[in-house]
Design a protein around this motif. Sequence first.
Motif, short mmCIF file in Angstrom:
data_model
loop_
_atom_site.label_atom_id
_atom_site.label_comp_id
_atom_site.label_asym_id
_atom_site.label_seq_id
_atom_site.Cartn_x
_atom_site.Cartn_y
_atom_site.Cartn_z
N CYS A 281 -25.41 37.92 26.39
CA CYS A 281 -25.88 36.66 27.00
C CYS A 281 -25.41 35.46 26.20
CB CYS A 281 -27.41 36.63 27.03
SG CYS A 281 -28.16 37.99 27.93
N ALA A 282 -25.36 35.62 24.87
CA ALA A 282 -25.01 34.48 24.01
C ALA A 282 -23.52 34.18 24.04
CB ALA A 282 -25.47 34.72 22.58
N ALA A 283 -22.70 35.08 24.59
CA ALA A 283 -21.25 34.81 24.63
C ALA A 283 -21.00 33.55 25.45
CB ALA A 283 -20.49 36.01 25.20
N SER A 284 -21.36 33.56 26.72
CA SER A 284 -21.11 32.37 27.54
C SER A 284 -22.02 31.22 27.12
CB SER A 284 -21.29 32.69 29.02
OG SER A 284 -22.55 33.26 29.27
N ALA A 285 -23.26 31.52 26.76
CA ALA A 285 -24.22 30.44 26.44
C ALA A 285 -23.77 29.68 25.20
CB ALA A 285 -25.62 31.01 26.25
N CYS A 286 -23.32 30.39 24.15
CA CYS A 286 -22.93 29.70 22.91
C CYS A 286 -21.53 29.09 23.02
CB CYS A 286 -23.03 30.64 21.71
SG CYS A 286 -24.74 31.04 21.30
N VAL A 287 -20.62 29.75 23.72
CA VAL A 287 -19.29 29.13 23.89
C VAL A 287 -19.42 27.86 24.72
CG1 VAL A 287 -17.00 29.40 24.94
CG2 VAL A 287 -17.96 31.24 23.54
N PHE A 288 -20.24 27.92 25.78
CA PHE A 288 -20.43 26.70 26.57
C PHE A 288 -21.19 25.65 25.76
CE2 PHE A 288 -22.64 23.70 29.16
CZ PHE A 288 -21.61 23.22 29.94
N GLY A 289 -22.35 26.05 25.24
CA GLY A 289 -23.22 25.08 24.57
C GLY A 289 -22.59 24.51 23.32
N GLY A 290 -21.89 25.37 22.57
CA GLY A 290 -21.30 24.90 21.32
C GLY A 290 -20.02 24.11 21.56
N TYR A 291 -19.15 24.63 22.42
CA TYR A 291 -17.76 24.15 22.52
C TYR A 291 -17.51 23.34 23.81
CZ TYR A 291 -12.62 24.71 22.61
OH TYR A 291 -11.26 24.52 22.67
N LEU A 292 -17.64 24.02 24.96
CA LEU A 292 -17.23 23.37 26.21
C LEU A 292 -18.08 22.14 26.53
CD1 LEU A 292 -16.72 26.60 28.37
CD2 LEU A 292 -15.02 25.32 27.06
N TYR A 293 -19.35 22.21 26.18
CA TYR A 293 -20.25 21.07 26.43
C TYR A 293 -19.72 19.81 25.74
CZ TYR A 293 -24.62 18.38 26.58
OH TYR A 293 -25.56 17.41 26.80
N LYS A 294 -19.21 20.00 24.51
CA LYS A 294 -18.65 18.85 23.77
C LYS A 294 -17.36 18.36 24.42
CE LYS A 294 -20.83 20.18 19.41
NZ LYS A 294 -21.46 21.47 19.81
N LEU A 295 -16.54 19.31 24.90
CA LEU A 295 -15.29 18.90 25.57
C LEU A 295 -15.58 18.12 26.85
CD1 LEU A 295 -12.98 22.05 25.21
CD2 LEU A 295 -13.25 20.10 23.67
N LEU A 296 -16.66 18.49 27.52
CA LEU A 296 -17.05 17.74 28.73
C LEU A 296 -17.51 16.34 28.35
CD1 LEU A 296 -18.99 20.53 30.70
CD2 LEU A 296 -17.08 19.21 31.63
N ARG A 297 -18.36 16.25 27.34
CA ARG A 297 -18.87 14.93 26.94
C ARG A 297 -17.74 13.99 26.50
NH1 ARG A 297 -24.86 14.93 26.26
NH2 ARG A 297 -24.60 12.75 25.80
N GLU A 298 -16.72 14.60 25.87
CA GLU A 298 -15.55 13.79 25.45
C GLU A 298 -14.56 13.60 26.60
OE1 GLU A 298 -13.94 16.36 22.50
OE2 GLU A 298 -15.51 15.92 21.02
N ARG A 299 -14.86 14.20 27.73
CA ARG A 299 -14.00 14.15 28.93
C ARG A 299 -12.61 14.76 28.71
NH1 ARG A 299 -15.99 11.31 33.37
NH2 ARG A 299 -17.99 10.31 32.96
#
Lengths: 336, 336
Positions: A281-299
């Motif tokens: 469960c933490a694979a997608s949750a941590c990759v998204f929450g840790g990494y992709l979420y920041k890439l989205l915020r930075e656009r």
Amino acid sequence: MKLGRSTYRFESNVAISDCFTVVGKKEGQGPLSIYFDMVIEDEYAGQKSWELAEGKLLNIAITKLVQRVGENPDNIDLILSGDLLNQLSSSHFAARDLDIPFVGLYGACSTFALSIGLASIFVDGGFAKNVIAATSSHFCSAEKQFRYPLELGCQRPPTSQWTVTGAAAFLIRQEDSLHSPKITHFTVGRILDFGIKDPNNMGAAMAPAAFDTIMRHFSDTKRSFEYYDMIITGDLGYVGRKLLEELFKKEGIKFSTELFDCGILMFDPKTQNTGAGASGCAASACVFGGYLYKLLRERTFERILIVPTGALMSASTVQLGESIPVIAHALAIEMM
Amino acid sequence: MKLGRSTYRFESNVAISDCFTVVGKKEGQGPLSIYFDMVIEDEYAGQKSWELAEGKLLNIAITKLVQRVGENPDNIDLILSGDLLNQLSSSHFAARDLDIPFVGLYGACSTFALSIGLASIFVDGGFAKNVIAATSSHFCSAEKQFRYPLELGCQRPPTSQWTVTGAAAFLIRQEDSLHSPKITHFTVGRILDFGIKDPNNMGAAMAPAAFDTIMRHFSDTKRSFEYYDMIITGDLGYVGRKLLEELFKKEGIKFSTELFDCGILMFDPKTQNTGAGASGCAASACVFGGYLYKLLRERTFERILIVPTGALMSASTVQLGESIPVIAHALAIEMM
């Protein structure tokens, strides 16, 4: 509102307001190391069992998130959480001293999308203002439960995946800010079963579920690969990722968007000896929450479709010789 | 809309349009025998394992319900289902040939309320038109998983409860008819833990959760015992029911409404040797779906608060010496 057979569209700026990720030592040595909020080196996290340790990680993710957003816990309407353990032990351990209404979900490694999708239903429907979606997994508790005692030191076949030790919590609420990634669509998967029986080859079992849900999402939303900057599955790993690509090719579907997989991004295959990639469960949750979420915020990316997949096996049904039911849920997360 | 800390009020005539119950041989010999839609005498239900048998019962409940209401399965937006088995095996077995979007829930024996409550959120929020809420349990699969192999013939302590073999499915949709019981409120419980460690005394573990959720429901809705014709817990059984009454007395709360319990109504204690009463997801689901639902339609009762409770233990956490986290969710079901 509902689109087509399986997709819910949210029109009220349902946002991932903030999130908190905590991972174990191995994850903290991987390529995404710098992106996680916290690394806990002790695999017991100061607890006396792996099950309690996993609950501790989840509890940390939730309480640190609440602290960081500066919200009074009494203003958190609901926690939606699930994990891989029998009877969701780690979610219940995490929530038992939180005093917040709780809904337990099970979708194996698809739980990340399930919890965020249902949280969005509560928020978009005007039922709740602040909802926490959370999930966890732990390499040791998962191996012990699903496969062999770690003490046996069993050899791992090359198709086997490495369960991520970690937890992530997300605060879902309405937010107009242009900096908050918005959850715009939630496509609910259906239970499929393609006869795969090998719990050491979950990627093969889950790839057709990802394919099915992505195709349904496209059909329901009239979108296609071109619409998204990134389409990323949860934890298909190297084996499942290849099969998914073949499924698209077989149907003659061309794709411009690169197909990514959180299970591939988490570890370094050259140095970390993690087989076919990460899972849990933490694979997608941590990759998204840790990494992709920041890439989205930075656009860096503006439109992501994330498709966490779940292999819904249990040790008892594997022993009974049953095949593995699978599911995948999808979330469209976009900068508006 | 949300009331107070934990309760959702539904104002759009969210109804239990119909339901279907199927039970095993022993339940079919109990006092509610004539109320169930189907009794299956074979504990394997024609399958090769108890886990598959439980999945078969759940599949029957869902498919027979869809047939009876004459709805095309393509018009069922969603199934929300859960059960007691590790990784919800029986729900996944039941749903894998149904081709309907699926959400997996875990709340142990509180799953009946959880599935109907979340289905109501989807319907009241305008997200879905026809949602099926479903759950199941099976005496043999539960004993095998949570306690001892049945073949050992272990003696059962007097506080132990008898898991109901059965399944129930409910169709939740907006319906104006005066004959349809309406779901008016859903109170979401929180995870509590009072240090009880005995998996053969679940009633004692769960009673404080029922107390907590009933008190929160009263506080959120400004209602009291007087408002309801019946307040009925899920599966506290004789031990838990007595403790719950004591908790109310201790707080000086008088009640005019008799406190009932589905776990007490299911079996005849004199002839059926069922210890402290029935338990399992199917206890509240089948007693409500088979019996209480009909009493509501006939207006014998017009206002019921049903409070299914869940003991969220797993065999592994019991072996680790951990105490049992518990939860209770409540549904107000009323004739309008």
